[in-house]
Design a protein around this motif. Structure first.
Motif, PDB file in Angstrom:
ATOM      1  N   GLU A   1       0.826  -1.211   0.000  1.00 17.03           N
ATOM      2  CA  GLU A   1       0.000   0.000   0.000  1.00 17.03           C
ATOM      3  C   GLU A   1       0.863   1.266   0.000  1.00 17.03           C
ATOM      4  O   GLU A   1       0.566   2.234  -0.718  1.00 17.03           O
ATOM      5  CB  GLU A   1      -0.915  -0.023   1.233  1.00 17.03           C
ATOM      6  N   GLN A   2       1.930   1.255   0.790  1.00 12.80           N
ATOM      7  CA  GLN A   2       2.821   2.420   0.844  1.00 12.80           C
ATOM      8  C   GLN A   2       3.463   2.691  -0.516  1.00 12.80           C
ATOM      9  O   GLN A   2       3.499   3.844  -0.996  1.00 12.80           O
ATOM     10  CB  GLN A   2       3.896   2.193   1.896  1.00 12.80           C
ATOM     11  N   ILE A   3       3.981   1.645  -1.141  1.00 15.77           N
ATOM     12  CA  ILE A   3       4.624   1.809  -2.445  1.00 15.77           C
ATOM     13  C   ILE A   3       3.614   2.250  -3.498  1.00 15.77           C
ATOM     14  O   ILE A   3       3.888   3.110  -4.345  1.00 15.77           O
ATOM     15  CB  ILE A   3       5.320   0.508  -2.866  1.00 15.77           C
ATOM     16  N   LEU A   4       2.414   1.671  -3.442  1.00 11.32           N
ATOM     17  CA  LEU A   4       1.369   2.037  -4.401  1.00 11.32           C
ATOM     18  C   LEU A   4       1.003   3.514  -4.263  1.00 11.32           C
ATOM     19  O   LEU A   4       0.832   4.211  -5.273  1.00 11.32           O
ATOM     20  CB  LEU A   4       0.136   1.156  -4.183  1.00 11.32           C
ATOM     21  N   ASN A   5       0.907   3.980  -3.029  1.00  8.91           N
ATOM     22  CA  ASN A   5       0.562   5.392  -2.824  1.00  8.91           C
ATOM     23  C   ASN A   5       1.652   6.310  -3.366  1.00  8.91           C
ATOM     24  O   ASN A   5       1.368   7.345  -3.993  1.00  8.91           O
ATOM     25  CB  ASN A   5       0.340   5.669  -1.333  1.00  8.91           C
ATOM     26  N   LYS A   6       2.925   5.949  -3.135  1.00 10.68           N
ATOM     27  CA  LYS A   6       4.034   6.766  -3.638  1.00 10.68           C
ATOM     28  C   LYS A   6       4.036   6.798  -5.161  1.00 10.68           C
ATOM     29  O   LYS A   6       4.202   7.853  -5.779  1.00 10.68           O
ATOM     30  CB  LYS A   6       5.355   6.223  -3.127  1.00 10.68           C
ATOM     31  N   ARG A   7       3.871   5.614  -5.776  1.00  7.69           N
ATOM     32  CA  ARG A   7       3.868   5.560  -7.241  1.00  7.69           C
ATOM     33  C   ARG A   7       2.655   6.311  -7.804  1.00  7.69           C
ATOM     34  O   ARG A   7       2.743   6.957  -8.851  1.00  7.69           O
ATOM     35  CB  ARG A   7       3.843   4.101  -7.710  1.00  7.69           C
ATOM     36  N   SER A   8       1.531   6.238  -7.133  1.00  4.42           N
ATOM     37  CA  SER A   8       0.333   6.948  -7.607  1.00  4.42           C
ATOM     38  C   SER A   8       0.541   8.450  -7.532  1.00  4.42           C
ATOM     39  O   SER A   8       0.141   9.196  -8.453  1.00  4.42           O
ATOM     40  CB  SER A   8      -0.882   6.548  -6.756  1.00  4.42           C
ATOM     41  N   GLU A   9       1.189   8.935  -6.463  1.00  2.23           N
ATOM     42  CA  GLU A   9       1.465  10.374  -6.346  1.00  2.23           C
ATOM     43  C   GLU A   9       2.430  10.827  -7.434  1.00  2.23           C
ATOM     44  O   GLU A   9       2.234  11.889  -8.066  1.00  2.23           O
ATOM     45  CB  GLU A   9       2.038  10.674  -4.966  1.00  2.23           C
ATOM     46  N   THR A  10       3.474  10.045  -7.657  1.00  2.70           N
ATOM     47  CA  THR A  10       4.440  10.384  -8.708  1.00  2.70           C
ATOM     48  C   THR A  10       3.772  10.404 -10.071  1.00  2.70           C
ATOM     49  O   THR A  10       4.019  11.302 -10.896  1.00  2.70           O
ATOM     50  CB  THR A  10       5.603   9.369  -8.704  1.00  2.70           C
ATOM     51  N   MET A  11       2.934   9.415 -10.322  1.00  4.40           N
ATOM     52  CA  MET A  11       2.236   9.343 -11.605  1.00  4.40           C
ATOM     53  C   MET A  11       1.331  10.558 -11.792  1.00  4.40           C
ATOM     54  O   MET A  11       1.275  11.152 -12.873  1.00  4.40           O
ATOM     55  CB  MET A  11       1.410   8.052 -11.676  1.00  4.40           C
ATOM     56  N   SER A  12       0.615  10.954 -10.715  1.00  5.06           N
ATOM     57  CA  SER A  12      -0.282  12.115 -10.807  1.00  5.06           C
ATOM     58  C   SER A  12       0.505  13.385 -11.117  1.00  5.06           C
ATOM     59  O   SER A  12       0.051  14.246 -11.894  1.00  5.06           O
ATOM     60  CB  SER A  12      -1.059  12.283  -9.496  1.00  5.06           C
ATOM     61  N   ASP A  13       1.722  13.525 -10.528  1.00  4.01           N
ATOM     62  CA  ASP A  13       2.534  14.710 -10.769  1.00  4.01           C
ATOM     63  C   ASP A  13       3.074  14.748 -12.191  1.00  4.01           C
ATOM     64  O   ASP A  13       3.252  15.841 -12.778  1.00  4.01           O
ATOM     65  CB  ASP A  13       3.697  14.763  -9.772  1.00  4.01           C
ATOM     66  N   GLN A  14       3.336  13.591 -12.789  1.00  5.31           N
ATOM     67  CA  GLN A  14       3.971  13.533 -14.102  1.00  5.31           C
ATOM     68  C   GLN A  14       2.985  13.335 -15.240  1.00  5.31           C
ATOM     69  O   GLN A  14       3.399  13.254 -16.405  1.00  5.31           O
ATOM     70  CB  GLN A  14       5.019  12.413 -14.131  1.00  5.31           C
ATOM     71  N   ILE A  15       1.711  13.257 -14.931  1.00 12.93           N
ATOM     72  CA  ILE A  15       0.714  13.042 -15.980  1.00 12.93           C
ATOM     73  C   ILE A  15       0.741  14.151 -17.028  1.00 12.93           C
ATOM     74  O   ILE A  15       0.762  13.868 -18.246  1.00 12.93           O
ATOM     75  CB  ILE A  15      -0.698  12.904 -15.366  1.00 12.93           C
ATOM     76  N   PRO A  16       0.757  15.443 -16.667  1.00  8.76           N
ATOM     77  CA  PRO A  16       0.795  16.483 -17.721  1.00  8.76           C
ATOM     78  C   PRO A  16       1.998  16.348 -18.637  1.00  8.76           C
ATOM     79  O   PRO A  16       1.869  16.431 -19.872  1.00  8.76           O
ATOM     80  CB  PRO A  16       0.829  17.784 -16.919  1.00  8.76           C
ATOM     81  N   ALA A  17       3.187  16.158 -18.042  1.00 15.09           N
ATOM     82  CA  ALA A  17       4.400  16.028 -18.863  1.00 15.09           C
ATOM     83  C   ALA A  17       4.329  14.777 -19.719  1.00 15.09           C
ATOM     84  O   ALA A  17       4.758  14.784 -20.889  1.00 15.09           O
ATOM     85  CB  ALA A  17       5.644  15.987 -17.951  1.00 15.09           C
ATOM     86  N   LEU A  18       3.803  13.717 -19.166  1.00 17.58           N
ATOM     87  CA  LEU A  18       3.692  12.475 -19.928  1.00 17.58           C
ATOM     88  C   LEU A  18       2.730  12.644 -21.094  1.00 17.58           C
ATOM     89  O   LEU A  18       2.991  12.158 -22.203  1.00 17.58           O
ATOM     90  CB  LEU A  18       3.225  11.347 -19.000  1.00 17.58           C
ATOM     91  N   GLN A  19       1.642  13.325 -20.856  1.00 20.36           N
ATOM     92  CA  GLN A  19       0.683  13.552 -21.942  1.00 20.36           C
ATOM     93  C   GLN A  19       1.325  14.383 -23.063  1.00 20.36           C
ATOM     94  O   GLN A  19       1.116  14.099 -24.259  1.00 20.36           O
ATOM     95  CB  GLN A  19      -0.554  14.257 -21.389  1.00 20.36           C
ATOM     96  N   GLN A  20       2.086  15.426 -22.685  1.00 20.78           N
ATOM     97  CA  GLN A  20       2.763  16.243 -23.686  1.00 20.78           C
ATOM     98  C   GLN A  20       3.779  15.416 -24.458  1.00 20.78           C
ATOM     99  O   GLN A  20       3.903  15.529 -25.694  1.00 20.78           O
ATOM    100  CB  GLN A  20       3.462  17.424 -22.990  1.00 20.78           C
ATOM    101  N   ARG A  21       4.480  14.550 -23.755  1.00 24.14           N
ATOM    102  CA  ARG A  21       5.491  13.697 -24.384  1.00 24.14           C
ATOM    103  C   ARG A  21       4.841  12.743 -25.377  1.00 24.14           C
ATOM    104  O   ARG A  21       5.352  12.541 -26.492  1.00 24.14           O
ATOM    105  CB  ARG A  21       6.233  12.924 -23.306  1.00 24.14           C
ATOM    106  N   VAL A  22       3.723  12.190 -25.026  1.00 26.63           N
ATOM    107  CA  VAL A  22       3.015  11.266 -25.927  1.00 26.63           C
ATOM    108  C   VAL A  22       2.515  12.004 -27.146  1.00 26.63           C
ATOM    109  O   VAL A  22       2.584  11.497 -28.290  1.00 26.63           O
ATOM    110  CB  VAL A  22       1.863  10.576 -25.172  1.00 26.63           C
ATOM    111  N   ARG A  23       2.011  13.238 -26.944  1.00 32.63           N
ATOM    112  CA  ARG A  23       1.514  14.007 -28.094  1.00 32.63           C
ATOM    113  C   ARG A  23       2.646  14.324 -29.071  1.00 32.63           C
ATOM    114  O   ARG A  23       2.467  14.215 -30.294  1.00 32.63           O
ATOM    115  CB  ARG A  23       0.856  15.297 -27.602  1.00 32.63           C
ATOM    116  N   LEU A  24       3.816  14.710 -28.554  1.00 29.35           N
ATOM    117  CA  LEU A  24       4.941  15.018 -29.430  1.00 29.35           C
ATOM    118  C   LEU A  24       5.396  13.788 -30.203  1.00 29.35           C
ATOM    119  O   LEU A  24       5.665  13.866 -31.420  1.00 29.35           O
ATOM    120  CB  LEU A  24       6.099  15.586 -28.600  1.00 29.35           C
ATOM    121  N   GLU A  25       5.488  12.682 -29.523  1.00 30.89           N
ATOM    122  CA  GLU A  25       5.922  11.458 -30.208  1.00 30.89           C
ATOM    123  C   GLU A  25       4.875  11.011 -31.220  1.00 30.89           C
ATOM    124  O   GLU A  25       5.214  10.448 -32.266  1.00 30.89           O
ATOM    125  CB  GLU A  25       6.182  10.363 -29.178  1.00 30.89           C
ATOM    126  N   ASP A  26       3.609  11.271 -30.919  1.00 29.27           N
ATOM    127  CA  ASP A  26       2.552  10.908 -31.857  1.00 29.27           C
ATOM    128  C   ASP A  26       2.657  11.759 -33.119  1.00 29.27           C
ATOM    129  O   ASP A  26       2.493  11.246 -34.239  1.00 29.27           O
ATOM    130  CB  ASP A  26       1.195  11.106 -31.189  1.00 29.27           C
TER     131      ASP A  26
END
Length: 424
Positions: free
Chosen positions: A362-387
């Motif tokens: 649960e602890q690791i899942l929460n940390k990874r979920s927080e990191t994922m939430s913080d990086q979602i905008p950058a990840l979306q931009q990265r996917v759009r550029l590669e697309d």
């Protein structure tokens, strides 16, 4: 003569309601009729007809009152517990109802009641019919008892007893009297059936129950709780129960059922412990493996690695609620077995280990979920550029294909294969 008749009516109306007293009252009037017959009384037939009709009227009232008394004493209303009423009921039972002793027995692994509830019902009906027979079996008045040949006076009384009075009393009195019997027999039947249900202990194998419940831990817990609650009903110091004049004894079968039930319950606990232990180990291994993979998830590598990590995190978040219920159920099941004093095998895995592993997951899942939430905008931009880059490259490739595809007949096979190889 009239005084003698009225005295007979009064005696029939006031004497105790029993066969002896009622028989003496009717016999007194019959004795008066016999005396008139021997004296050659000319209007004997008319006198007998009138007197018999009046007797029937008085006896009809006595029968109706008797049925009302039956319904009152053994009616649906519970006794108030007073000594006076208890004595009244005891006297009535002693005079009119034969006591019945029912035993719950176990023979050849079969539980049964002796006599059966149906037999008790027949005995009660028989007692009621005998009670009504005090009036209905009385002989009707006859003025021809001393005639050598059948005369016209016999035609006045075609029935030899007052049996027909049973159909002349108000129907509600008859219904009440029979309803009382049905009520008591119904209560008796329900009580006896509670004991007969324990036949399942001998008819059902624990392995069949285990197969029916399967690996559902929650169903197993519910089954053990119900089994314990049913077992508590056997812990009573009472050895018999009473239903009116019927006494039910169950002490002979009670101890045998308790022994069988305890063994049956212990087997159920063993089956549940096996299921719970297997599920505990399996869940612990799944959680540990999920924790290990979660630690390897990277949200900073290539796009494929990042997308795979996001998908895995989302998958684990969906399983989180399910696993939460599972590990909580494991802890509750283990506690239930401890409360019921089950002896665990030596290699038993404590539910606390699964809870601990789940806590780390649960602890690791929460940390990874927080990191994922913080990086979602950058990840979306990265996917759009590669697309966009992929779309541009595809467009250039199609343009080159249109210009360089080997369609002319003059192109040799070697040159054509070389051209195609460029677009592979």
């Amino acid at each position: 003569m009239r005084t003698g008749r009225w005295l007979g009516y009064w005696t029939m109306a006031k004497c105790p309601y029993n066969a002896t007293s009622m028989g003496k009252a009717v016999a007194a009037v019959q004795k008066r009729a016999d005396a008139l017959s021997l004296a050659g009384f000319s209007n004997l037939d008319a006198w007998v007809k009138e007197t018999d009709g009046k007797m029937a009227e008085v006896l009809r009232g006595r029968l109706g009152g008797a049925l009302a008394t039956w319904a009152e004493i053994f009616g649906e209303a519970e006794e108030d517990g007073s000594k006076g009423r208890a004595k009244k009921v005891a006297a009535f039972v002693k005079d009119h109802i034969a006591p019945v002793h029912v035993e719950i027995l176990l023979q050849n692994q079969v539980i049964f009641a002796s006599p059966s509830v149906e037999r008790v019902k027949c005995l009660w009906y028989g007692s009621l019919h005998e009670y009504m027979g005090i009036v209905c079996d009385l002989p009707r008045l006859s003025g021809a008892r001393f005639e050598l040949f059948e005369g016209s006076s016999d035609a006045l009384n075609p029935d030899s007893t007052f049996f027909g009075l049973a159909s002349e009393v108000p129907s509600d009195l008859l219904v009440s009297a029979y309803s009382v019997i049905e009520s008591h027999v119904g209560r008796l039947g329900s009580f006896v059936n509670q004991w007969l249900l324990y036949q399942t202990l001998w008819d059902t194998a624990v392995c069949d129950i285990s197969a029916a419940v399967g690996d559902d831990v929650h169903r197993w817990q519910g089954l053990l709780v119900e089994a314990k609650a049913a077992r508590s009903t056997l812990d009573t110091s009472s050895r018999r129960s009473e239903f009116g004049p019927v006494v039910v004894s169950y002490h002979k079968v009670q101890s045998k059922i308790i022994i069988k039930y305890d063994a049956w319950q212990k087997d159920l606990q063993g089956c549940f412990a096996n299921v719970l232990g297997t599920e505990l180990v399996s869940a612990h291994d799944r959680i540990v493996e999920a924790k290990r993979r979660m630690e390897l998830v990277s949200l900073e590598g290539t796009t494929a690695e990042v997308v795979g990590g996001v998908v895995y995190i989302q998958e684990m978040k969906q399983k989180y609620k399910l696993w939460t219920r599972e590990v909580e159920g494991f802890a509750e099941g283990e506690k239930l077995l401890r409360d019921q004093r089950h002896s665990f095998r030596g290699d038993w895995m404590e539910a606390s280990r699964a809870l601990g592993a789940f806590g780390h997951f649960e602890q690791i899942l929460n940390k990874r979920s927080e990191t994922m939430s913080d990086q979602i905008p950058a990840l979306q931009q990265r996917v759009r550029l590669e697309d966009r880059a992929a779309a541009k490259k595809s467009e250039e490739l199609l343009t080159a294909w249109e210009d360089g595809k080997p369609l002319r007949g003059s192109v040799g096979a070697d040159n054509a294969m070389t051209a195609l190889a460029k677009f592979e």
